[in-house]
Motif scaffolding. Structure first.
Motif, mmCIF file in Angstrom:
data_model
loop_
_atom_site.group_PDB
_atom_site.id
_atom_site.type_symbol
_atom_site.label_atom_id
_atom_site.label_comp_id
_atom_site.label_asym_id
_atom_site.label_seq_id
_atom_site.Cartn_x
_atom_site.Cartn_y
_atom_site.Cartn_z
ATOM 1 N N VAL A 1 13.415 6.699 -4.724
ATOM 2 C CA VAL A 1 14.385 5.686 -4.893
ATOM 3 C C VAL A 1 14.990 6.121 -5.923
ATOM 4 C CG1 VAL A 1 15.156 3.365 -5.434
ATOM 5 C CG2 VAL A 1 13.239 3.817 -3.610
ATOM 6 N N VAL A 2 16.198 6.519 -6.435
ATOM 7 C CA VAL A 2 16.987 6.360 -7.499
ATOM 8 C C VAL A 2 17.975 5.271 -7.992
ATOM 9 C CG1 VAL A 2 18.743 7.874 -8.538
ATOM 10 C CG2 VAL A 2 17.444 9.043 -6.939
ATOM 11 N N ASN A 3 17.632 4.935 -9.292
ATOM 12 C CA ASN A 3 18.168 3.773 -9.670
ATOM 13 C C ASN A 3 18.969 4.125 -10.657
ATOM 14 O OD1 ASN A 3 16.966 1.847 -7.962
ATOM 15 N ND2 ASN A 3 15.179 1.511 -9.540
ATOM 16 N N ILE B 1 17.322 12.092 -20.579
ATOM 17 C CA ILE B 1 15.923 12.057 -20.012
ATOM 18 C C ILE B 1 15.920 10.896 -18.968
ATOM 19 C CG2 ILE B 1 13.374 11.922 -20.344
ATOM 20 C CD1 ILE B 1 14.047 13.047 -23.292
ATOM 21 N N TRP B 2 15.441 11.021 -17.732
ATOM 22 C CA TRP B 2 15.400 10.230 -16.555
ATOM 23 C C TRP B 2 13.712 9.971 -16.745
ATOM 24 C CZ3 TRP B 2 19.069 8.516 -13.073
ATOM 25 C CH2 TRP B 2 20.603 8.687 -13.387
ATOM 26 N N ASP B 3 13.416 8.920 -16.234
ATOM 27 C CA ASP B 3 12.128 8.637 -16.076
ATOM 28 C C ASP B 3 11.697 8.713 -14.543
ATOM 29 O OD1 ASP B 3 9.673 7.596 -17.369
ATOM 30 O OD2 ASP B 3 9.875 5.678 -16.542
ATOM 31 N N LEU B 4 10.780 9.683 -14.165
ATOM 32 C CA LEU B 4 10.405 9.449 -12.716
ATOM 33 C C LEU B 4 8.956 9.108 -12.795
ATOM 34 C CD1 LEU B 4 10.878 10.667 -9.864
ATOM 35 C CD2 LEU B 4 9.606 12.801 -10.674
ATOM 36 N N ARG B 5 8.679 7.982 -11.940
ATOM 37 C CA ARG B 5 7.560 7.345 -11.957
ATOM 38 C C ARG B 5 6.909 7.318 -10.591
ATOM 39 N NH1 ARG B 5 10.807 3.143 -13.884
ATOM 40 N NH2 ARG B 5 10.324 2.004 -11.898
ATOM 41 N N THR C 1 0.881 -1.212 0.029
ATOM 42 C CA THR C 1 -0.061 -0.130 -0.027
ATOM 43 C C THR C 1 0.989 1.339 0.073
ATOM 44 O OG1 THR C 1 -0.094 -0.191 2.345
ATOM 45 C CG2 THR C 1 -2.010 -1.126 1.098
ATOM 46 N N ASP C 2 2.320 1.170 0.182
ATOM 47 C CA ASP C 2 3.098 2.354 0.080
ATOM 48 C C ASP C 2 3.220 2.973 -1.064
ATOM 49 O OD1 ASP C 2 3.328 2.074 3.108
ATOM 50 O OD2 ASP C 2 5.362 1.637 3.028
ATOM 51 N N SER C 3 3.551 4.335 -1.206
ATOM 52 C CA SER C 3 3.571 4.884 -2.403
ATOM 53 C C SER C 3 4.954 5.449 -2.714
ATOM 54 C CB SER C 3 2.702 6.189 -2.691
ATOM 55 O OG SER C 3 1.255 5.636 -2.697
ATOM 56 N N LEU C 4 5.769 5.286 -3.614
ATOM 57 C CA LEU C 4 7.062 6.134 -3.772
ATOM 58 C C LEU C 4 7.470 6.662 -5.274
ATOM 59 C CD1 LEU C 4 9.690 3.580 -4.028
ATOM 60 C CD2 LEU C 4 7.388 2.751 -3.864
ATOM 61 N N LEU C 5 8.201 7.256 -5.194
ATOM 62 C CA LEU C 5 8.839 7.632 -6.460
ATOM 63 C C LEU C 5 9.978 7.001 -7.152
ATOM 64 C CD1 LEU C 5 8.587 11.796 -6.214
ATOM 65 C CD2 LEU C 5 7.081 10.256 -7.493
ATOM 66 N N VAL C 6 10.134 6.765 -8.196
ATOM 67 C CA VAL C 6 11.264 5.924 -8.708
ATOM 68 C C VAL C 6 12.062 6.767 -9.874
ATOM 69 C CG1 VAL C 6 12.400 3.791 -9.696
ATOM 70 C CG2 VAL C 6 10.364 3.612 -7.904
ATOM 71 N N LEU C 7 13.105 6.930 -9.873
ATOM 72 C CA LEU C 7 13.830 7.501 -10.869
ATOM 73 C C LEU C 7 14.949 6.988 -11.410
ATOM 74 C CD1 LEU C 7 14.187 10.555 -12.091
ATOM 75 C CD2 LEU C 7 16.173 11.051 -10.615
ATOM 76 N N GLU C 8 14.864 6.531 -12.917
ATOM 77 C CA GLU C 8 15.680 5.806 -13.619
ATOM 78 C C GLU C 8 16.212 6.397 -14.800
ATOM 79 O OE1 GLU C 8 14.722 1.462 -12.253
ATOM 80 O OE2 GLU C 8 13.379 2.118 -13.757
#
Length: 175
Positions: free
Chosen positions: A172-174, A51-55, A31-38
């Motif tokens: 979270v940055v990948n 271009i990085w994808d922020l989801r 149920t947690d929400s987060l942003l992921v940058l790749e």
């Protein structure tokens, strides 16, 4: 994106970035929400910034994605843990601060909103955030000094609204 695919994508994290990825994401309740940058293989046409994808991920599913930049085009391989390098954010987990409207006394290059981010691992980087990059693909100011810069103004406003709605507290940055 299914939780399994999200977890698999996080396994691509650098071995030196142990503070995040698979173990921490696996421990998150669905149920947690987060942003992921790749990083993507795409780049801005004129300035060549990657271009990085922020989801935004909520309840294990992708809610929205945004085009972003981090660092400057010619500094993508610089030391990501040293301040002043204009490199992308270091791989790892960050906490999100409050959404702060910016006004006429703030630098125009930051756009209308600032969302502070704090690394949850040792690094020499600080004063980081998510903001608009109004110069994206326009001139030599395209890219950021190391923050996450959204490419489109409307995306920045939508991101702020989604962060509040889904109570997002982590990035979270990948690679």
């Amino acid at each position: 994106m299914t939780p399994a695919r999200l977890l698999a994508s996080c396994l691509l994290c650098s071995a030196t970035a142990v503070p995040v990825c698979a173990t921490e994401l696996a421990a998150l309740p669905s149920t947690d929400s987060l942003l992921v940058l790749e990083r993507t293989s795409r780049q801005l046409s004129r300035t060549k910034d990657p271009i990085w994808d922020l989801r935004l991920i909520a309840a294990g599913e992708q809610i929205q994605r945004f085009d972003a930049v981090t660092g400057r085009a010619h500094r993508q391989t610089a030391d990501r843990h040293r301040t002043g390098t204009r490199a992308p954010l270091p791989v790892g987990r960050y906490s999100l601060g409050p959404i702060e409207p910016l006004g006429p006394g703030d630098p125009a290059e930051l756009g209308p909103i600032w969302i502070g981010i704090e690394p949850l691992f040792p690094t020499g980087r600080g004063h980081l955030g998510i903001h608009l990059d109004p110069s994206a693909n326009r001139n030599a100011n395209s890219g950021t000094l190391g923050c996450v810069g959204l490419v489109h103004r409307a995306d920045m406003l939508q991101l702020a609204e989604l962060i509040q709605r889904h109570q997002v507290t982590a990035l979270v940055v990948n690679e």
